[in-house]
Write an enzyme that holds these catalytic residues in place. Structure first.
Site, mmCIF file in Angstrom:
data_model
loop_
_atom_site.group_PDB
_atom_site.id
_atom_site.type_symbol
_atom_site.label_atom_id
_atom_site.label_comp_id
_atom_site.label_asym_id
_atom_site.label_seq_id
_atom_site.Cartn_x
_atom_site.Cartn_y
_atom_site.Cartn_z
ATOM 1 N N LYS A 155 0.825 -1.218 0.000
ATOM 2 C CA LYS A 155 0.000 0.000 0.000
ATOM 3 C C LYS A 155 0.856 1.264 0.000
ATOM 4 O O LYS A 155 0.543 2.236 -0.697
ATOM 5 C CB LYS A 155 -0.943 0.005 1.207
ATOM 6 N N THR A 194 3.854 1.573 -1.201
ATOM 7 C CA THR A 194 4.473 1.673 -2.524
ATOM 8 C C THR A 194 3.480 2.212 -3.539
ATOM 9 O O THR A 194 3.822 3.069 -4.371
ATOM 10 C CB THR A 194 4.989 0.290 -2.969
ATOM 11 N N ARG A 219 2.063 7.012 7.516
ATOM 12 C CA ARG A 219 2.331 6.852 8.944
ATOM 13 C C ARG A 219 3.826 6.648 9.182
ATOM 14 O O ARG A 219 4.532 6.138 8.318
ATOM 15 C CB ARG A 219 1.568 5.639 9.489
ATOM 16 N N LYS A 279 8.387 -7.394 9.238
ATOM 17 C CA LYS A 279 7.883 -6.704 8.060
ATOM 18 C C LYS A 279 8.908 -5.778 7.403
ATOM 19 O O LYS A 279 8.872 -5.536 6.214
ATOM 20 C CB LYS A 279 6.638 -5.900 8.449
ATOM 21 N N ALA A 328 -3.215 -0.612 12.579
ATOM 22 C CA ALA A 328 -4.636 -0.736 12.246
ATOM 23 C C ALA A 328 -5.281 -1.932 12.935
ATOM 24 O O ALA A 328 -6.503 -1.984 13.067
ATOM 25 C CB ALA A 328 -4.813 -0.860 10.734
ATOM 26 N N PHE A 386 -3.354 -2.117 6.824
ATOM 27 C CA PHE A 386 -3.843 -3.479 6.573
ATOM 28 C C PHE A 386 -5.028 -3.483 5.598
ATOM 29 O O PHE A 386 -5.075 -2.664 4.677
ATOM 30 C CB PHE A 386 -4.175 -4.181 7.888
ATOM 31 N N PHE A 444 3.794 -8.006 -9.574
ATOM 32 C CA PHE A 444 5.126 -8.549 -9.316
ATOM 33 C C PHE A 444 5.653 -9.196 -10.595
ATOM 34 O O PHE A 444 4.878 -9.544 -11.501
ATOM 35 C CB PHE A 444 5.061 -9.579 -8.181
ATOM 36 N N TRP A 481 6.829 -0.027 -8.828
ATOM 37 C CA TRP A 481 7.996 -0.564 -8.135
ATOM 38 C C TRP A 481 9.205 -0.627 -9.077
ATOM 39 O O TRP A 481 10.321 -0.295 -8.698
ATOM 40 C CB TRP A 481 7.678 -1.948 -7.577
#
Length: 968
Positions: free
Chosen positions: A418, A420, A442, A453, A673, A704, A792, A821
């Site tokens: 999200k 990215t 955030r 993560k 979240a 999330f 991806f 990306w």
């Protein structure tokens, strides 16, 4: 006609008391009578703004009389009056202010400046320093005035010895109305005074000589200072030839048509240095020699009221101009971002390598490009700055831009990108569609950064830079929250201890001590007395019963809900015992640590709209109940002011930049979240919406899946802020959809099973049920949805086409594959176009539930409409707390569910769209300061733990280069 020899007699006519010493150490001859009539002469010093004379020597057939100074002064004053009236008409509350720093005695110059300032309507701040004040003392006063936004011009009325280069160059460019700083003079030479000023004295001389300068030779006699340099520049622009020399009769040259005396030293002008017909403008305290040569007996003089008075009027013009520029700066400015084209590499390097390959723009330059004023930012290093909340007042009339929320489907443990997508979208909007846009993210917790993560700066060619600074500490907001949270926790336990070991009298004497024989309540204690119904302010007048009520909070330890926090994943702090030292006298209780971002103070930071509101919310935080069941707050503990002090800088959003356009990003607040409401701050969003302007876009992120972050964004954040979203961008990945379609488990750090790397259309189609459900959740709120499929390299075209078609069939306004990306903003141009189109559609935003519903019904509504549960089940503890919160008056607050982010249900392994389940509510807590009730679903923990192989194994520091490695 007046012979030059007459000047001697005129000068002798001055009374003794009119002769004084100027601050430059030269003689000033000042007339005490009315203006001298033609046939006489009036000499005064005007280096610093007093009167002067224009003298013409000898008969000259082509003599040009200068413009009357009286007319020029009158015209200047009237012009200033009109401009101030116009400014105050458009800005009724605006008052232009001139500041004067004086060292030494008053003189005619000072009085002239103050008189003209008063006449045109300027307010004057007059700071008087001792004549012997040091350079540093003057600099200190200047720095204070530099930072005072109410001051629009600064005059230095100082002895010559104090007017050093350091002093003159300390004055801010926009307040240097005398135009004598190096920057001001340099810009004048370059022909750019758009942000600076022409020295008033130099301008006054030019105005008096303007019509007679073409082809004339002008000799400037004085020091080689800023006034002299400015005069040379202005004379040359008027077609004259400028020469200069220091005050030395040997250097005077007879061929000059005009002589300008700028800065006097004790001495006289020999008459043989002045050719017949020479015009002399005296800006200094020099006198013409009495040894006049007989050949100059036919000298005549033309007397004008002074250069100095005109200079003072022009100085006030500069103040007015500075005021006008200040008012203009308060208005919204069009962006002027300097973009930088990316040259993506293949294969794509690591995030940190990409980040380091781009040199961040100096943050003060970025701030200027997006319309921030210099006094609205507080710079942290080279690439970060805090933005002051005063901007909201300045731009309060500016229409907001479009408001875009980025949410997602139920993610894998790896995350679906999200952040990215958010960065890729704003890079596409600004760099490729030339639309103002702002990302609001955030601040990442160090728990996930060093746990599983990793960081949260985005990735690839769509990230925030410098990513190391983004992910580590930033500007210290989370540390401030930790300090404030733990101060309150310490205050709770300390108060229980002291109440349990002291009498009422001893407590009262310590809480309200006598200091130097005076005993009085602190303001926060007076507020507590008022809440108790005790309207007394004299500590000696309280009755024994009132003293007991005042000093006894009677906190029930079993009801304490306030936990200590730490910004580290530490599973062994989930349950601890405190108070085991002998000094705590047997006060032992079980408690726990939460992760710092789960603190209610973090939620308050994310939801507040200003300092006053934040302080009020901090005071309302309920930390426990007393033994009668009444809530005990931070205000009762007397700690509200201290908490606000710790949070005063954290409330300001942090400005950073994206990789591609090096455009603006706000990083502010970081609630999870799953255990909090999971959105960046209201303040960051509001400031960004003003800065992008009407037609711009603010893209903010919810944590999330849409069932968690988006639901809380709508029901809590939008309800509190009053903001309404225009469109939701729902992020999906083929990888996550395959997991929801029945694919094997995905674990961080482990290779992906082949089901995720090989084409498998059935898994994708089956998993799209989760995407369809999340689109449906967004539609419950009446907001259009654009699906962003984060592609991806292992995804096939057939898979991406399938997902996009199913999304559109499910009601999405559009569904677009995204390649940011690997390609930066160019890879999200289609997404940007789809978002722009959807944002212009009409929407019917609405909340999911009415706040007047009972707490249980609000929980049930979320469980059934969002999660798909059949019903809820409350534990006895949860039911008791709900009853207690309702009794205490908190029943109308919104709901913030603490639930796993890995499933729509309470069970992390239940993928897809579970149905028919009963949602267990094991506990309910209240964040009264933040403004919500939060039920804990299932076994949800507020302190994550470290995995077997945390990210910190790969993070390292090169001691030679100080570069960080291993962050992602």
């Amino acid at each position: 006609m007046l012979r030059l020899s007459v000047i001697r007699g005129v000068c002798r006519s001055f009374s003794a008391r009119s002769v004084s010493r100027s601050r430059f150490g030269v003689r000033i001859l000042r007339c005490d009578r009315e203006p001298v009539p033609p046939g006489s002469c009036n000499w005064t010093s005007t280096r610093d703004g007093s009167s002067s004379s224009s003298i013409q020597v000898g008969k000259h057939p082509n003599r040009t009389r200068s413009l009357g100074a009286k007319d020029a002064i009158r015209e200047s004053i009237q012009k200033s009056k009109k401009e101030i009236a116009a400014l105050q008409k458009s800005q009724p509350a605006f008052n232009p202010v001139l500041a004067i720093i004086q060292a030494g005695e008053d003189d005619q110059v000072l009085e002239m400046n103050k008189k003209i300032a008063a006449e045109i309507g300027l307010n004057v701040i007059h700071i008087c320093l001792p004549r012997e004040c040091s350079e540093d003392e003057v600099v200190e006063e200047i720095l204070k005035l530099n930072e005072d936004s109410k001051v629009h011009g600064l005059v230095l009325h100082l002895p010559a010895a104090t007017q050093t280069s350091k002093v003159l160059n300390t004055v801010k460019l926009e307040k240097d109305i005398d135009g004598v700083s190096d920057i001001n003079v340099g810009r004048l030479i370059q022909g750019d005074v758009s942000e600076g000023f022409v020295p008033p004295l130099a301008r006054a001389v030019i105005e008096l000589l303007d019509k007679s300068l073409e082809g004339k030779t002008v000799l400037i006699v004085g020091e080689n200072g800023p006034i002299e340099v400015a005069l040379q520049c202005l004379i040359q622009r008027k077609g004259g030839v400028a020469m200069s020399c220091v005050w030395n009769s040997n250097n005077l040259q007879k061929q000059a048509d005009i002589v300008v005396l700028t800065n006097g030293k004790p001495g006289e002008i020999p008459p043989n240095c002045l050719s017949p017909g020479t015009t002399v403008i005296n800006c200094a305290a020099a006198v013409v020699s009495e040894g006049l040569n007989s050949q100059h007996r036919d000298v005549e003089s033309m007397v004008e009221m002074g250069v100095g008075t005109l200079a003072a009027a022009l100085r006030m013009e500069n103040v007015v101009e500075s005021s006008r520029r200040w008012v203009e700066r308060q208005q919204y400015k069009q962006w002027n971002l300097r973009s930088l084209k990316l040259q993506p590499l293949s294969p794509v390097p690591s995030d940190i390598e990409i980040s380091r390959g781009q040199v961040p723009k100096p943050v003060d330059l970025l701030a200027k490009e997006i319309g921030l004023l210099a006094d609205e930012i507080e710079v942290y290093g080279k690439a970060k700055a805090k933005v002051r909340l005063s901007l909201l007042e300045r731009l309060k009339e500016q229409p907001d831009g479009k408001y875009v929320l980025v949410a997602g489907i139920t993610p894998t443990p790896l995350g679906e990108g999200k952040s990215t997508v958010t960065i890729g979208l704003v890079q596409a909007l600004t760099a490729h569609l030339q639309v103002n846009s702002f990302a609001c993210l955030r601040q990442p917790s160090q728990g996930p950064t060093f746990g599983v993560k990793g960081g949260a700066a985005g990735g690839g060619y769509a990230q925030v830079i410098p990513m190391e600074e983004f992910n580590l500490h930033l500007t210290g907001d989370i540390h401030a929250i930790t300090a404030a949270n733990n101060l309150l926790a310490a205050a709770i336990d300390a108060r229980i201890l002291h109440e349990s070991t002291q009498s009422d009298k001893a407590l009262y004497n310590r809480l309200v001590p006598s200091v130097n024989g005076v005993r009085k309540f602190a303001s926060i204690q007076l507020a507590r007395l008022h809440r108790l119904g005790i309207n007394k302010s004299d500590p000696s007048t309280l009755t024994a019963e009132e003293i007991t009520s005042f000093v006894r909070l009677d906190i029930d330890p079993a009801t304490i809900t306030w936990q200590r926090v730490l910004d580290t994943n530490d599973r062994f702090l989930r349950k601890i015992t405190v108070g085991q030292a002998n000094t705590e006298k047997g006060f032992i209780r079980q408690t726990q640590f939460d992760i710092a971002v789960a603190s209610e103070i973090m939620a308050i930071l994310a939801l507040t709209d200003g300092l006053a509101d934040m302080k009020d919310r901090l005071g309302k935080m309920v930390v426990a109940s007393d033994k009668k069941g009444h809530p005990v707050t931070a205000e009762d503990l007397g700690v509200t002011g201290a908490l606000a002090v710790l949070m005063k800088d954290a409330i300001k959003p942090t400005l950073m930049q994206t990789l591609e356009v090096r455009q603006s990003v706000f990083v502010h607040a970081g609630p999870f979240a799953n255990i909090a409401h999971g959105n960046s701050s209201v303040l960051a969003d509001k400031i960004a919406l003003k800065l992008v302007g009407e037609g711009g876009f603010v893209v903010t992120e919810a944590g999330f899946g849409a069932d968690i972050g988006m639901e809380k964004f709508f029901n809590i954040k939008c309800r509190i802020s009053g903001l309404r979203p225009n469109v939701v961008v729902l992020v999906a990945t083929v990888r996550a959809l395959k997991m929801h379609g029945g694919g094997p488990n995905v674990s961080a750090g482990a290779p992906l099973p082949k089901e995720y790397t090989d084409e498998n259309l059935k898994l994708v189609a089956d998993g799209c049920c989760n995407l369809q459900k999340q689109i449906q959740i967004a539609h419950h709120f009446g907001v259009p949805v654009v699906v962003a499929l984060n592609v991806f390299k292992t995804d096939t075209k057939a898979e991406t086409d399938l997902v996009c078609q199913i999304a559109k069939d499910a009601g999405a306004s559009d569904a677009v594959p995204c390649y940011h990306w690997a390609r930066g903003g160019k890879g999200s141009v289609e997404l940007a176009k789809a978002v722009r189109e959807a944002a212009n559609q009409q929407n019917s935003f609405k909340f999911l539930y009415d706040l007047q519903l009972p707490i249980v019904e609000k929980i049930r509504t979320v469980a059934q409409k969002v999660y798909g549960a059949e019903d809820i089940e409350l534990s006895p503890e949860a039911q008791t707390k709900i009853d207690n919160y309702t009794k205490q008056g908190f029943g109308t607050l919104p709901i913030c569910m603490a639930k796993t982010h890995l499933s729509l249900s309470h069970l992390p392994d239940k993928k897809g769209v579970p149905t028919g389940f009963i949602l267990p509510i094991r506990d309910v807590r209240a964040s009264i300061g933040a403004g919500f009730i939060y039920p804990l679903v299932g076994t949800m923990s507020t302190m994550p733990g470290l995995p077997t192989r945390p990210c910190f194994y790969d993070i390292d520091l090169d001691p030679e280069t100080e570069q960080i490695t291993g962050l992602f």
